[in-house]
Write a protein that holds these residues in place. Structure first.
Motif, PDB file in Angstrom:
ATOM      1  N   GLY A 119       0.792  -1.224   0.000  1.00 14.74           N
ATOM      2  CA  GLY A 119       0.000   0.000   0.000  1.00 14.74           C
ATOM      3  C   GLY A 119       0.824   1.273   0.000  1.00 14.74           C
ATOM      4  N   SER A 120       2.135   1.178   0.241  1.00 16.29           N
ATOM      5  CA  SER A 120       2.982   2.378   0.247  1.00 16.29           C
ATOM      6  C   SER A 120       2.924   3.069  -1.116  1.00 16.29           C
ATOM      7  N   ILE A 121       2.861   4.377  -1.087  1.00 17.07           N
ATOM      8  CA  ILE A 121       2.815   5.188  -2.307  1.00 17.07           C
ATOM      9  C   ILE A 121       3.860   6.291  -2.164  1.00 17.07           C
ATOM     10  N   PHE A 122       4.671   6.460  -3.165  1.00 13.50           N
ATOM     11  CA  PHE A 122       5.644   7.545  -3.101  1.00 13.50           C
ATOM     12  C   PHE A 122       5.964   8.043  -4.492  1.00 13.50           C
ATOM     13  N   LEU A 123       6.578   9.212  -4.541  1.00 10.39           N
ATOM     14  CA  LEU A 123       6.881   9.862  -5.799  1.00 10.39           C
ATOM     15  C   LEU A 123       8.349  10.248  -5.833  1.00 10.39           C
ATOM     16  N   PHE A 124       8.988   9.960  -6.958  1.00 11.12           N
ATOM     17  CA  PHE A 124      10.364  10.386  -7.199  1.00 11.12           C
ATOM     18  C   PHE A 124      10.355  11.470  -8.271  1.00 11.12           C
ATOM     19  N   THR A 125      11.238  12.417  -8.138  1.00 10.20           N
ATOM     20  CA  THR A 125      11.349  13.480  -9.131  1.00 10.20           C
ATOM     21  C   THR A 125      12.595  13.256  -9.987  1.00 10.20           C
TER      22      THR A 125
END
Length: 289
Positions: free
Chosen positions: A54-60
């Motif tokens: 369920g972990s959600i993350f964003l990389f730029t």
């Protein structure tokens, strides 16, 4: 540091990951990742944060990231470049989107460098999960207007993630310990990379209440590289982004990043990459065809 590029505006894939065998890579695009199942550690800019189902993350762009899985991991990766969100828009709309993306990059670069980003509200997690499921369906089926729908869905996910960052900032602003000065300087540089007059040693020294002589010495002591080299490298990475994923002319990039003229930019870029901006772009076009 090894880099990985995206040779089309948008990619989506669902994968199993037994082990992450490659060293962490510096990717040249945005990436939203949702953990479908599994546990382990994500590595971002030499920091390690645990992840679970369920972990959600964003990389730029410019983030260095990788994974170490301790339980078999399955995840959805959504990768896109600036140009993906600029398509099908008027000039005015594109300018607004570019400004919005720059703001997002500033926000997430800070969090990916210094702390873990968590989606605070369960309702937001559910919304993001639903939107990602819709993206998977649109991408796999490719029905009419699927590309425009993907644009809207990505924008919605980014907005929801962003408001969690901003809420967290408001919540912690009066309670967290004082952030180290070097962190503040790095965040400031990212936020003002498009304003050369605000990146001068004298301006920075006054802004952070340091002497001009000590400003450069302090920065190198804490980061291992000179202030000038750090700013130049950051700009060169942005130029690579523009040349690879946008239709910006060299003159537009000159104006955006505050170079004196096209010759100045070309000389700096050739020192960095070994080729002129025009040659770099041609090579990317050939590689993509």
């Amino acid at each position: 540091m090894k880099k990985k590029h995206l040779y089309q505006p948008f990619e989506l894939h669902v994968s199993d990951m037994e082990h992450w065998n490659e060293r962490p890579l510096k990717y040249q695009f945005f990436e939203i990742v949702q953990i479908i199942e599994g546990e382990g550690t994500r590595i971002v800019n030499e920091n390690k944060f645990s992840y679970s189902k369920g972990s959600i993350f964003l990389f730029t762009p410019l983030d260095c990231r990788g994974f170490e899985s301790c339980v078999r991991t399955r995840f959805c990766s959504i990768r896109f470049s600036n140009v993906f969100l600029e398509q099908y828009k008027s000039k005015q709309e594109r300018e607004r989107v570019i400004q919005w993306l720059q703001q997002l990059e500033n926000i997430f670069t800070h969090h990916n460098r210094f702390e873990q980003l968590l989606i605070k509200y369960e309702s937001d997690c559910k919304i993001i999960s639903s939107l990602i499921n819709n993206m998977i369906e649109e991408y796999n089926n490719k029905k009419s207007y699927y590309d425009e729908n993907l644009q809207h869905l990505v924008t919605l996910v980014l907005n929801i993630i962003s408001r969690n960052v901003l809420r967290r900032e408001i919540t912690l602003s009066n309670t967290r310990t004082e952030e180290p000065l070097i962190n503040k300087i790095l965040v400031y540089l990212h936020q003002h990379i498009y304003y050369p007059e605000k990146l001068r040693i004298k301006y920075l020294a006054e802004h952070f209440n340091l002497s001009s002589n000590y400003m450069g010495e302090y920065f190198k002591k804490l980061t291992g590289e000179s202030l000038h080299c750090y700013i130049t490298q950051y700009k060169m990475n942005i130029i690579e982004q523009r040349l690879t994923y946008s239709e910006y002319s060299i003159g537009q990039i000159v104006d955006e990043l505050g170079f004196s003229d096209e010759s100045h930019l070309s000389r700096q870029f050739k020192k960095h990459s070994g080729m002129t901006p025009a040659d770099f772009r041609r090579n990317k076009v050939k590689a993509n065809n």
